[in-house]
Enzyme design. Structure first.
Site, mmCIF file in Angstrom:
data_model
loop_
_atom_site.group_PDB
_atom_site.id
_atom_site.type_symbol
_atom_site.label_atom_id
_atom_site.label_comp_id
_atom_site.label_asym_id
_atom_site.label_seq_id
_atom_site.Cartn_x
_atom_site.Cartn_y
_atom_site.Cartn_z
ATOM 1 C CG ASN A 177 -1.727 1.225 1.397
ATOM 2 O OD1 ASN A 177 -1.792 2.052 0.493
ATOM 3 N ND2 ASN A 177 -2.366 1.374 2.551
ATOM 4 C CE LYS A 186 0.006 3.092 4.819
ATOM 5 N NZ LYS A 186 0.138 3.152 6.268
ATOM 6 C CG HIS A 204 -5.603 1.869 5.231
ATOM 7 N ND1 HIS A 204 -5.129 2.786 6.146
ATOM 8 C CD2 HIS A 204 -4.632 0.945 5.072
ATOM 9 C CE1 HIS A 204 -3.905 2.422 6.513
ATOM 10 N NE2 HIS A 204 -3.577 1.309 5.877
ATOM 11 C CD GLU A 221 -2.710 5.342 6.824
ATOM 12 O OE1 GLU A 221 -2.711 5.422 5.583
ATOM 13 O OE2 GLU A 221 -1.794 4.780 7.462
ATOM 14 C CD GLU A 240 -3.208 -2.447 7.259
ATOM 15 O OE1 GLU A 240 -2.143 -2.703 6.696
ATOM 16 O OE2 GLU A 240 -3.799 -1.361 7.128
ATOM 17 N N GLY A 295 2.906 2.025 10.901
ATOM 18 C CA GLY A 295 3.894 3.093 10.786
ATOM 19 C C GLY A 295 4.597 3.435 12.087
ATOM 20 C CB SER A 327 5.548 -2.183 11.975
ATOM 21 O OG SER A 327 5.200 -0.830 12.247
HETATM 22 P P1 13P Z 1 3.356 0.160 7.695
HETATM 23 O O1 13P Z 1 3.831 -1.122 7.054
HETATM 24 O O2 13P Z 1 4.109 1.366 7.236
HETATM 25 O O3 13P Z 1 3.241 0.040 9.176
HETATM 26 O O4 13P Z 1 1.846 0.413 7.137
HETATM 27 C C1 13P Z 1 0.942 -0.630 7.203
HETATM 28 C C2 13P Z 1 -0.272 -0.222 6.447
HETATM 29 O O5 13P Z 1 -1.003 0.653 6.846
HETATM 30 C C3 13P Z 1 -0.549 -0.915 5.178
HETATM 31 O O6 13P Z 1 -1.818 -0.642 4.722
#
Ligand code: 13P
Length: 256
Positions: free
Chosen positions: A10, A12, A98, A100, A170, A176, A216
């Protein structure tokens, strides 16, 4: 039941079209040895980078997905993108719900459900994200939150439709932050998700649904996570933005 590993990046809000093309060109030779039967590799760039990445990935074992879709076919929805637009751009997968989008853009289980139905109707392969906040985990409410997200997000789906959906678990506190759920902790939660899917859709469907872990995931922890019985791959943020780390993660995830 054997489920094919699926590792999706992803991106983003990262990578212009030129940068995305360069990333895929660099990734292609590094993952050319990954047989399609061993694992599915997906990259999910921003909308404006989709077409360039589809073109760069053509003929390779890298598949392409988008990061969101609107539920309407067309109309006065400024800033939104329809499923037909994604299909035409060459997207095969689409990430939905997601954290976010839930945190910053008002996404709810109800809107995830509407997007999911539109994506399925258009023949896109949805990756539906669920996950608890830190305070929800600390308050002992993880299972209640995940059950609600699954029941709401997947409401009204037939078993056949569910068999085309991938779930991404997740934990929001692991995204992150460098904090990963331990493989044992993640497996317990994935097992809960599997049981919930079995309850909702029957074992025959539930056991076949792939459940990715996200948060992560790195080359260093991918093997141990994907070795768990109910962890069928990963949804990767940061480590998917460089060809070397994404390739290393994929290879480690499928290493025996
Ligand atoms: P990270 O791997 O940067 O923690 O992000 C995970 C994520 O949100 C994938 O959709």
């Amino acid at each position: 039941m054997s489920r094919k590993v699926i590792i999706a990046g992803n991106w983003k809000m990262n990578k212009t079209a030129a940068e995305g093309k360069a990333l895929v060109e660099a990734l292609k030779p590094l993952v050319a040895d990954v047989c399609p039967e061993c694992a599915e590799i997906v990259v999910c760039p921003p909308f404006t980078t989709l077409a360039a990445v589809v073109e760069a990935a053509r003929g390779s074992n890298i598949k392409v997905g988008a990061q969101n879709v609107h539920w309407a076919e067309s109309g006065a929805f400024t800033g939104e993108i329809s499923a037909a637009m994604l299909k035409e751009a060459g997207a095969e997968f689409v990430i939905l719900g997601h954290s976010e989008r839930r945190q910053y853009f008002g996404e709810t289980d109800e809107t995830v459900n509407k997007r999911l139905k539109a994506a399925l109707a258009a023949g896109l392969k949805p990756i539906v994200c669920i996950g608890e906040l830190l305070e929800e985990r600390e308050g002992g409410r993880t299972e209640e939150v995940l059950a609600r997200q699954l029941e709401g997000g997947l409401a009204g789906l037939t078993g056949e439709e569910m068999s085309r959906v991938v779930i991404a678990y997740e934990p929001v506190w692991a995204i992150g932050t460098g904090k990963t759920a331990t493989p044992e902790m993640a497996e317990l939660t994935h097992n809960f998700i599997r049981c919930t899917l079995n309850d909702l859709f029957g074992r025959e469907i539930g056991e076949g649904v792939r459940i990715q872990y996200g948060g992560s995931m790195k080359p260093e922890n991918a093997k141990e996570l994907v070795a768990q019985r109910n962890i069928d791959g990963g949804l990767i943020g940061g480590a998917a933005l460089k060809a070397e780390s994404f390739s290393a993660l994929i290879h480690n995830a499928i290493a025996k």
